[in-house]
Design a protein around this motif. Sequence first.
Motif, short mmCIF file in Angstrom:
data_model
loop_
_atom_site.label_atom_id
_atom_site.label_comp_id
_atom_site.label_asym_id
_atom_site.label_seq_id
_atom_site.Cartn_x
_atom_site.Cartn_y
_atom_site.Cartn_z
N GLN A 20 34.35 6.46 48.11
CA GLN A 20 33.47 6.58 49.26
C GLN A 20 34.04 7.58 50.26
OE1 GLN A 20 33.40 2.39 50.22
NE2 GLN A 20 31.38 2.10 49.31
N GLN A 23 33.40 11.03 48.79
CA GLN A 23 31.99 11.40 48.88
C GLN A 23 31.62 11.81 50.30
OE1 GLN A 23 29.07 8.35 47.82
NE2 GLN A 23 28.01 9.88 46.61
N GLU A 28 32.31 15.97 44.72
CA GLU A 28 31.34 15.45 43.76
C GLU A 28 31.98 14.99 42.45
OE1 GLU A 28 28.34 18.41 43.22
OE2 GLU A 28 27.57 18.19 45.28
N ILE A 65 31.64 11.34 40.98
CA ILE A 65 31.96 10.36 42.01
C ILE A 65 30.79 9.43 42.32
CG2 ILE A 65 32.44 10.15 44.49
CD1 ILE A 65 34.44 12.41 44.16
N GLU A 66 29.59 9.96 42.46
CA GLU A 66 28.46 9.11 42.80
C GLU A 66 28.19 8.08 41.70
OE1 GLU A 66 23.81 9.36 44.36
OE2 GLU A 66 24.85 11.16 43.69
N ARG A 69 31.03 5.50 41.68
CA ARG A 69 30.89 4.63 42.85
C ARG A 69 29.81 3.58 42.62
NH1 ARG A 69 27.17 6.58 47.43
NH2 ARG A 69 25.84 5.89 45.72
#
Length: 211
Positions: A20, A23, A28, A65-66, A69
């Motif tokens: 988090q 981000q 990315e 990452i997204e 997450r």
Amino acid sequence: MSGVSPLTLNRLSLYLRCLQDLQSTGVERISSTELAERYQLSASQIRKDLAQFGEFGIRGVGYEIEHLRDRLRGLLGLDRQHGLVIVGVGSLGTALAGFPGFNEDGYRVVGLVDADPAKAGRAVGALRIEPPPRLPKLVRETGATIGVLAVPSAAAQPSYDALAAAGVRAVLNFAPTQIRVRPGVRLKNVDLRVGLEELGFFLAQPSRQVR
């Protein structure tokens, strides 16, 4: 997954916070090595922990990452809402009721209960303190799934039993005592004194090394 250790779950929470943070700065994609170097972690431990839950990254490319997450949020139950009922509204219970971590990202305090008749009906933020006989109805009306014990040690076991009987599925216990656990109602103890005594041990014996 019943075979997952509490230490692994603690690390998943840490990884989520790191992702988090990344981000929020516009990053990315990241490799386990880069993630470990940036946050003083172990790259091999990151890979080992994540491998317990499937494939997350691409060798030589790293983790998106997204996506990672969102997967971790799902594993940790943060993709749904959890209502919390706090039992014991003294200094600690009042502080917990206003704690941001209990009122964001999947969690929300939905009820307060205290055995002191003088506190019944008193407002704490947007909630009012209810007496113990109201607990079953409070859990039923709010759909609360987690109880939080901020009571004296002597009241911890009966308060846990009352929460279990009311239908909560997990209890976070701040009382410094051992509780007999009921089947189907998970218990997590948080003893702040233990943490202080661990620090005191190393202050008293500075030559000792942490393993």
